[in-house]
Design a protein around this motif. Structure first.
Motif, short mmCIF file in Angstrom:
data_model
loop_
_atom_site.label_atom_id
_atom_site.label_comp_id
_atom_site.label_asym_id
_atom_site.label_seq_id
_atom_site.Cartn_x
_atom_site.Cartn_y
_atom_site.Cartn_z
N ARG A 91 -1.18 1.83 10.44
CA ARG A 91 -1.82 0.52 10.38
C ARG A 91 -0.78 -0.59 10.45
O ARG A 91 -0.99 -1.63 11.09
N ILE A 124 -0.95 11.94 3.66
CA ILE A 124 -1.81 11.55 4.78
C ILE A 124 -2.18 10.08 4.68
O ILE A 124 -2.17 9.33 5.67
N ALA A 125 -2.51 9.65 3.46
CA ALA A 125 -2.85 8.24 3.25
C ALA A 125 -1.66 7.34 3.55
O ALA A 125 -1.81 6.27 4.15
N ALA A 159 -2.85 14.92 0.39
CA ALA A 159 -3.77 13.82 0.69
C ALA A 159 -3.07 12.47 0.54
O ALA A 159 -3.31 11.54 1.32
N SER A 160 -2.16 12.36 -0.44
CA SER A 160 -1.40 11.12 -0.62
C SER A 160 -0.49 10.87 0.57
O SER A 160 -0.34 9.73 1.02
N ALA A 191 0.83 -1.20 0.00
CA ALA A 191 0.00 0.00 0.00
C ALA A 191 0.86 1.26 0.00
O ALA A 191 0.57 2.22 -0.71
N ILE A 224 0.96 4.19 -2.98
CA ILE A 224 0.75 5.63 -2.76
C ILE A 224 1.94 6.44 -3.25
O ILE A 224 1.79 7.49 -3.88
N TYR A 243 -1.25 7.05 7.21
CA TYR A 243 -2.30 6.18 7.74
C TYR A 243 -1.91 4.71 7.62
O TYR A 243 -2.06 3.93 8.56
N TRP A 244 -1.34 4.35 6.46
CA TRP A 244 -0.94 2.96 6.26
C TRP A 244 0.25 2.59 7.14
O TRP A 244 0.37 1.46 7.61
#
Length: 241
Positions: A218, A210-211, A207-208, A147, A151, A214-215
């Protein structure tokens, strides 16, 4: 922004999305092969996969021109079918795919190499086929890295400039991506218009990021509580194949 001003953004998103999809498939296949393979010339091939990451965009663009130009091997093959790539939208996808591939490949290969071999072997002893081991054990365990690579590949595709300009040119409404539009708008003294595209790209890139963060979180959470998850994945691969 007017409808005309949104076109370069749309072309960039369409190009980055398509390039990321292609890179996702090729990156996983190449990373899996390199992570588990043992053959002569492996280090040389690894260097070729990573090479676009360190080459100047103009050098990379010139190389693509030699390959896809009318005198190049793939260019001549396409001309045989009355097709061409140069100065087309497909050229923007090719350039973006080439520059984004090393990021996807490196992140995915590192994720596969961090998987403990005994987990995959345990699934095999429970009766899982190699295909089931890949989809139900390797992929879930490597997914955070995959992931992250996806990104990063999308962000790199979105910002591609040099190779795209040389291979696809700057054709408004066809190959003019947002980075190209920004450059030529500034060159023409239209800074206000360029600023709109800059802000749009900044928003998408942020936004990328931030994503990606987030991963990463996780991935860390999965690592902390990983043992129950790993056991469940291995058992599922063995008994539900």
């Amino acid at each position: 922004m007017t409808e005309a001003e949104l076109i370069p953004i749309w072309i960039s998103l369409k190009t980055a999305g398509t390039a990321t999809f292609i890179t996702f498939i090729l990156g996983i296949a190449a990373a899996r092969w390199m992570a588990y393979g043992d053959f002569k010339g492996k280090n040389l091939l690894d260097g070729l996969f990573i090479l676009p990451l360190v080459l100047p965009p103009t050098v990379l663009g010139f190389g693509l021109l030699l390959i896809f130009g009318k005198n190049g091997p793939l260019g001549q093959l396409l001309l045989y079918f009355d097709k061409t790539v140069i100065f087309s939208w497909s050229a923007t996808v090719i350039a973006s795919t080439v520059v984004a591939f090393p990021l996807m490949y490196q992140a995915t290969r590192a994720a596969f190499e961090q998987i403990q071999p005994n987990l995959e072997d345990a699934a095999r002893t429970l009766g899982a086929t190699e295909w089931a081991v890949f989809w139900k054990v390797s992929m879930p365990l490597a997914w955070p890295g995959i992931a992250a690579g996806t990104i990063l590949a999308f962000a790199r595709s979105l910002g591609e400039f040099g190779a795209t300009l040389m291979l696809a040119g700057n054709i408004p409404g066809k190959t003019q991506t947002a980075p190209l539009a920004i450059y030529f708008a500034v060159e023409a003294g239209r800074s206000d218009q360029a600023l709109k595209w800059v802000l749009a790209i900044l928003l998408i890139s942020f936004a990328s990021i931030i994503a990606l963060n987030y991963w990463k979180s996780r991935q860390y959470s999965s690592w902390r509580s990983g043992q129950p998850m790993v056991k469940e994945v291995v058992i599922d691969a063995g008994y539900r194949d």
